[in-house]
Design a protein around this motif. Structure first.
Motif, PDB file in Angstrom:
ATOM      1  N   ASP A   1       1.746  -7.997   0.241  1.00 42.85           N
ATOM      2  CA  ASP A   1       0.364  -8.356   0.562  1.00 42.85           C
ATOM      3  C   ASP A   1      -0.046  -9.615  -0.187  1.00 42.85           C
ATOM      4  OD1 ASP A   1      -1.998  -7.716   2.032  1.00 42.85           O
ATOM      5  OD2 ASP A   1      -2.951  -7.097   0.163  1.00 42.85           O
TER       6      ASP A   1
ATOM      7  N   PRO B   1       0.816  -1.217   0.000  1.00 40.14           N
ATOM      8  CA  PRO B   1       0.000   0.000   0.000  1.00 40.14           C
ATOM      9  C   PRO B   1       0.849   1.265   0.000  1.00 40.14           C
ATOM     10  CG  PRO B   1      -0.734  -1.537   1.715  1.00 40.14           C
ATOM     11  CD  PRO B   1       0.587  -2.037   1.213  1.00 40.14           C
TER      12      PRO B   1
ATOM     13  N   LYS C   1      -0.713   1.516   6.488  1.00 43.23           N
ATOM     14  CA  LYS C   1      -0.997   0.184   5.964  1.00 43.23           C
ATOM     15  C   LYS C   1       0.287  -0.547   5.559  1.00 43.23           C
ATOM     16  CE  LYS C   1      -5.642   1.320   4.285  1.00 43.23           C
ATOM     17  NZ  LYS C   1      -6.523   1.459   3.100  1.00 43.23           N
TER      18      LYS C   1
END
Length: 309
Positions: free
Chosen positions: A306, A108, A113
């Protein structure tokens, strides 16, 4: 050593990192991440700092800056002889102008984040590219993790880097430099070996991709995957300048490969030769020129991502 070392490029993002570092440091501390940090002072510093970090038993490194900073850190990890690069974990907090690699790996742009992701240490095994090329009369090598380019693409990158070195430019600079360079650049004749395919013809530009995004979210290699052990190679033929302008939107919407004068290949190795020098860049960093050979290192680097969840 279980502690992270943050290698911070204060000049990245046209001095944005310098302005945001106190806040980033606060978030790292708030998230109880055990870390130390060191600032770079000039271009190329992050490579030496990463090499020294591995020598000093750091196994976890954070690149704080842009795509170029991350590229330098990766080169430090791979150009050292103290530890297998697979023993190193690379995290990234992007504060650059393009931040294309982060988009490719699912990091991000929001600091809160990205630091939460860093704390989780979710990671994937990421491919790494190795380029062997010439710089005047010297043989050189460079690792890269996102996208490399030759020809017109490298000319645009060079112009963009000159602006960065003068602390000028912004996230739109690459696009405007495309237009300003377009009417000056002349196509080059190249000899290409990509996998089992070989051909010799004039080209405007070429890209070798591990990731999808470069040049400020453009997609020169829209089908690239970061862990498949293959380069995506896009070859743009000698097409008219008007045709280029008409199709610039394809660079952003991922349909560039649908153009009849643009070809794509997948291969583990790619070799480019030319009588006239054709310049190249990797991850936005201006390098040398042809002859150039690209080799893929499959799943060679642990990256916090992620996509590793």
């Amino acid at each position: 050593m279980n502690k992270w070392l943050a290698i911070v490029n204060p000049h990245a993002g046209i001095e944005k990192t310098r302005k945001k570092w106190d806040y980033i440091e606060y978030l790292l501390t708030k998230n109880k991440i055990d870390f130390e940090y060191i600032f770079t002072t000039k271009r190329g510093d992050a490579t030496g700092l990463a090499r020294e970090a591995v020598k000093n038993n750091y196994k976890k490194i954070i690149s704080v800056g842009g795509d170029g900073t991350a590229n330098e850190v990766v080169n430090g990890i791979f150009k050292q002889k103290y530890r297998d690069p697979l023993e190193i974990i690379l995290g990234v907090i992007e504060v650059g102008t393009g931040n294309d690699w982060c988009k490719s790996i699912g990091v991000p742009s929001d600091f809160k984040k990205s630091i939460a992701l860093l704390k989780s240490e979710n990671r994937l095994l990421h491919d790494v590219g190795l380029i062997k090329y010439r710089n005047n009369k010297r043989n050189k090598s460079r690792y890269f993790i996102n996208v490399a380019g030759l020809g017109f693409d490298a000319a645009v990158a060079y112009k963009t880097n000159c602006l960065k070195d003068k602390s000028r430019g912004n996230k739109f600079s690459y696009f405007w430099n495309i237009l300003s360079t377009l009417f000056k650049y002349e196509p080059k004749k190249v000899e290409v070996s990509v996998g089992e395919d070989k051909f010799k013809e004039y080209m405007l530009s070429m890209n070798v991709g591990i990731g999808k995004y470069s040049g400020g979210k453009m997609q020169f290699t829209p089908s690239a995957r970061i862990d498949d052990g293959l380069f995506d190679f896009t070859f743009i033929e000698n097409i008219s300048k008007i045709e280029i302008i008409k199709n610039i939107k394809r660079l952003y919407d991922g349909t560039i490969l649908e153009h009849p004068n643009i070809r794509s290949y997948r291969a583990k190795t790619i070799e480019i030769k030319s009588d006239e020098r054709v310049f190249l860049e990797a991850d936005g960093e201006s390098l040398g020129h042809t002859p150039a050979k690209f080799t893929i290192l499959k799943r060679a680097l642990n990256v916090v991502s992620d996509f590793g969840r």
